[in-house]
Design an enzyme around this catalytic site. Structure first.
Site, PDB file in Angstrom:
ATOM      1  N   GLY A  10       0.851  -1.190   0.000  1.00 22.99           N
ATOM      2  CA  GLY A  10       0.000   0.000   0.000  1.00 22.99           C
ATOM      3  C   GLY A  10       0.883   1.235   0.000  1.00 22.99           C
ATOM      4  O   GLY A  10       1.583   1.491   0.973  1.00 22.99           O
ATOM      5  N   GLY A  15       1.487   4.218   3.791  1.00 20.82           N
ATOM      6  CA  GLY A  15       2.524   3.334   3.285  1.00 20.82           C
ATOM      7  C   GLY A  15       3.777   4.065   2.847  1.00 20.82           C
ATOM      8  O   GLY A  15       4.898   3.683   3.208  1.00 20.82           O
ATOM      9  N   ARG A  89     -14.582   3.318  11.739  1.00 19.66           N
ATOM     10  CA  ARG A  89     -13.629   2.289  11.304  1.00 19.66           C
ATOM     11  C   ARG A  89     -14.375   1.019  10.895  1.00 19.66           C
ATOM     12  O   ARG A  89     -13.969   0.302   9.986  1.00 19.66           O
ATOM     13  CB  ARG A  89     -12.643   1.964  12.439  1.00 19.66           C
ATOM     14  CG  ARG A  89     -11.597   3.046  12.669  1.00 19.66           C
ATOM     15  CD  ARG A  89     -10.586   2.595  13.715  1.00 19.66           C
ATOM     16  NE  ARG A  89      -9.498   3.554  13.843  1.00 19.66           N
ATOM     17  CZ  ARG A  89      -9.533   4.616  14.625  1.00 19.66           C
ATOM     18  NH1 ARG A  89     -10.596   4.860  15.358  1.00 19.66           N
ATOM     19  NH2 ARG A  89      -8.496   5.443  14.686  1.00 19.66           N
ATOM     20  N   VAL A 119      -1.794  -2.511   9.624  1.00 20.12           N
ATOM     21  CA  VAL A 119      -2.155  -1.120   9.911  1.00 20.12           C
ATOM     22  C   VAL A 119      -3.576  -0.812   9.402  1.00 20.12           C
ATOM     23  O   VAL A 119      -4.208   0.148   9.834  1.00 20.12           O
ATOM     24  CB  VAL A 119      -1.144  -0.143   9.262  1.00 20.12           C
ATOM     25  CG1 VAL A 119      -1.407   1.297   9.674  1.00 20.12           C
ATOM     26  CG2 VAL A 119       0.295  -0.531   9.622  1.00 20.12           C
ATOM     27  N   ASN A 121      -7.508  -0.553   8.690  1.00 18.48           N
ATOM     28  CA  ASN A 121      -8.640  -0.446   9.613  1.00 18.48           C
ATOM     29  C   ASN A 121      -9.849  -1.243   9.129  1.00 18.48           C
ATOM     30  O   ASN A 121      -9.994  -1.463   7.937  1.00 18.48           O
ATOM     31  CB  ASN A 121      -9.035   1.032   9.763  1.00 18.48           C
ATOM     32  CG  ASN A 121      -8.245   1.721  10.871  1.00 18.48           C
ATOM     33  OD1 ASN A 121      -8.011   1.148  11.916  1.00 18.48           O
ATOM     34  ND2 ASN A 121      -7.838   2.954  10.631  1.00 18.48           N
ATOM     35  N   ASP A 149      -1.897   5.124  19.635  1.00 18.13           N
ATOM     36  CA  ASP A 149      -2.794   5.665  20.660  1.00 18.13           C
ATOM     37  C   ASP A 149      -2.000   6.247  21.829  1.00 18.13           C
ATOM     38  O   ASP A 149      -2.313   7.326  22.344  1.00 18.13           O
ATOM     39  CB  ASP A 149      -3.742   4.571  21.171  1.00 18.13           C
ATOM     40  CG  ASP A 149      -4.687   4.077  20.085  1.00 18.13           C
ATOM     41  OD1 ASP A 149      -5.001   4.852  19.186  1.00 18.13           O
ATOM     42  OD2 ASP A 149      -5.100   2.897  20.145  1.00 18.13           O
ATOM     43  N   ARG A 152      -0.447   9.578  20.853  1.00 18.92           N
ATOM     44  CA  ARG A 152      -1.421  10.675  20.901  1.00 18.92           C
ATOM     45  C   ARG A 152      -1.649  11.121  22.345  1.00 18.92           C
ATOM     46  O   ARG A 152      -1.675  12.319  22.647  1.00 18.92           O
ATOM     47  CB  ARG A 152      -2.738  10.224  20.257  1.00 18.92           C
ATOM     48  CG  ARG A 152      -2.657  10.153  18.748  1.00 18.92           C
ATOM     49  CD  ARG A 152      -3.912   9.564  18.114  1.00 18.92           C
ATOM     50  NE  ARG A 152      -3.834   9.721  16.653  1.00 18.92           N
ATOM     51  CZ  ARG A 152      -4.480   8.958  15.786  1.00 18.92           C
ATOM     52  NH1 ARG A 152      -5.273   7.976  16.217  1.00 18.92           N
ATOM     53  NH2 ARG A 152      -4.364   9.162  14.489  1.00 18.92           N
ATOM     54  N   HIS A 176      -8.634  -0.554  19.055  1.00 18.00           N
ATOM     55  CA  HIS A 176      -8.243   0.731  18.474  1.00 18.00           C
ATOM     56  C   HIS A 176      -9.522   1.454  18.083  1.00 18.00           C
ATOM     57  O   HIS A 176     -10.255   1.030  17.212  1.00 18.00           O
ATOM     58  CB  HIS A 176      -7.373   0.467  17.241  1.00 18.00           C
ATOM     59  CG  HIS A 176      -6.816   1.708  16.622  1.00 18.00           C
ATOM     60  ND1 HIS A 176      -6.203   2.692  17.353  1.00 18.00           N
ATOM     61  CD2 HIS A 176      -6.763   2.109  15.336  1.00 18.00           C
ATOM     62  CE1 HIS A 176      -5.799   3.648  16.536  1.00 18.00           C
ATOM     63  NE2 HIS A 176      -6.130   3.309  15.303  1.00 18.00           N
TER      64      HIS A 176
END
Length: 311
Positions: A10, A15, A89, A119, A121, A149, A152, A176
């Site tokens: 990706g 990516g 998501r 990675v 979703n 997470d 953040r 997540h």
């Protein structure tokens, strides 16, 4: 000594930025793979041409097929459609499950000994897809969520307290997304619990912002989702594996009894080393924390049940 080989499937924002970060850290040679003709080749060449300025010797190449990725040590899967404003998501589930299934089937043929970092979703469910389709042992299938997470959470705490992000150790459990469980009791600033430094109401607001961190960025960008912080999270995980650093990082892994969770990929703290997941760390939870984690696991279970029908 041959360099390690890392494939990123990706070549969109996540990516391509991941490929850039991996190359800049000189973790190995990077192959950027995408089905869009010429696009991964162009992005890879652009990254390669910045090497003389940054001073890295990692080779970066692009491809539209899996043959060039053969024998990869790590395969990062970022494929899938991105979230749009108002989209959860979970809305992505059916489309991305099909995409991830196809990717993993190809990876199994060309890199049967690789460690997978997922990675795409919805993260926990897509990691479950990768595990089911690959039949890889559980220590080689890992979801990237908790590192992002926690980052953040740490960023928001650093802003609040006006301290270095390096002084902050954050603790995040669970799925997540909206059911994530940031553990304030175990989150410290230079060893001092954050609960002693920030009033309860204010801390709850920061926890909520952390939970909604992805959606906040989606709503601001309007045409895509986060990619700088997610790519940084992947790079930290890949570095811990390839350098056998054994960092303790929150990752989505298969729980088999840990935290009273069975058969689900949920974010928990793990030791990440050369073999992939080397150990799951269990910490004592109080009643409220345990209940929140159980709710989070139930939400993941609902998605995985849908996945079982799709596979």
């Amino acid at each position: 000594m041959a360099r390690k080989k890392i494939t990123v499937v990706g070549a969109g924002n996540v990516g391509a930025t991941t490929a850039q970060r991996l190359a800049e850290k000189e973790l190995g040679d990077v192959i950027l793979m995408d089905i869009v003709q010429d696009m991964p080749q162009g992005k890879a060449l652009d990254i390669l041409e910045s090497a003389p300025i940054y001073g890295y010797d990692s080779m970066v190449s692009g491809t539209n097929g899996y043959e060039e990725t053969r024998g990869s040590d790590i395969v990062v899967i970022t494929s899938g459609v991105a979230r749009k404003p108002g989209m959860s998501r979970d809305d992505l589930l059916k489309t991305n499950a099909g995409i991830v299934k196809g990717v993993v089937e190809n990876v199994v043929k060309t890199s049967p000994d690789a460690i997978l970092i997922v990675v795409s979703n919805p993260l926990d469910a897509m990691t479950y897809v990768a595990y089911k389709v690959s039949h890889f042992p559980k220590h080689r299938v890992i979801g990237m969520a908790g590192v992002l997470d926690a980052a953040r959470f740490r960023a928001f705490l650093a802003l609040e307290l006006r301290v270095s992000v390096e002084n902050i150790h954050a603790f995040v459990l669970g799925g997540h997304g909206d059911t994530m469980v940031p553990l304030t009791r175990y989150t410290t600033i230079a060893g001092v619990s954050v609960e002693e430094l920030i009033p309860k109401g204010r801390l709850e607001a920061i926890v909520k912002r952390t939970r909604d961190g992805g959606a906040e960025i989606v709503n601001l960008l309007k045409t895509g989702s986060a990619f700088y912080a997610p790519s940084a999270a992947v790079a930290e995980m890949a570095e811990s594996i390839l350098k056998d650093k054994r960092k303790i990082l929150p990752c989505a892994v298969l729980c088999e009894g840990e935290y009273s969770i069975n058969g689900l990929f949920v974010g928990v703290p793990v030791k990440l080393g050369g073999k992939g997941i080397e150990q799951i760390f269990e910490v004592k939870l109080n009643g409220e924390e345990a209940a929140a984690l159980k709710r989070s696991a139930e939400a993941v279970k609902t998605l995985c049940e849908q996945v079982d029908k799709l596979l």
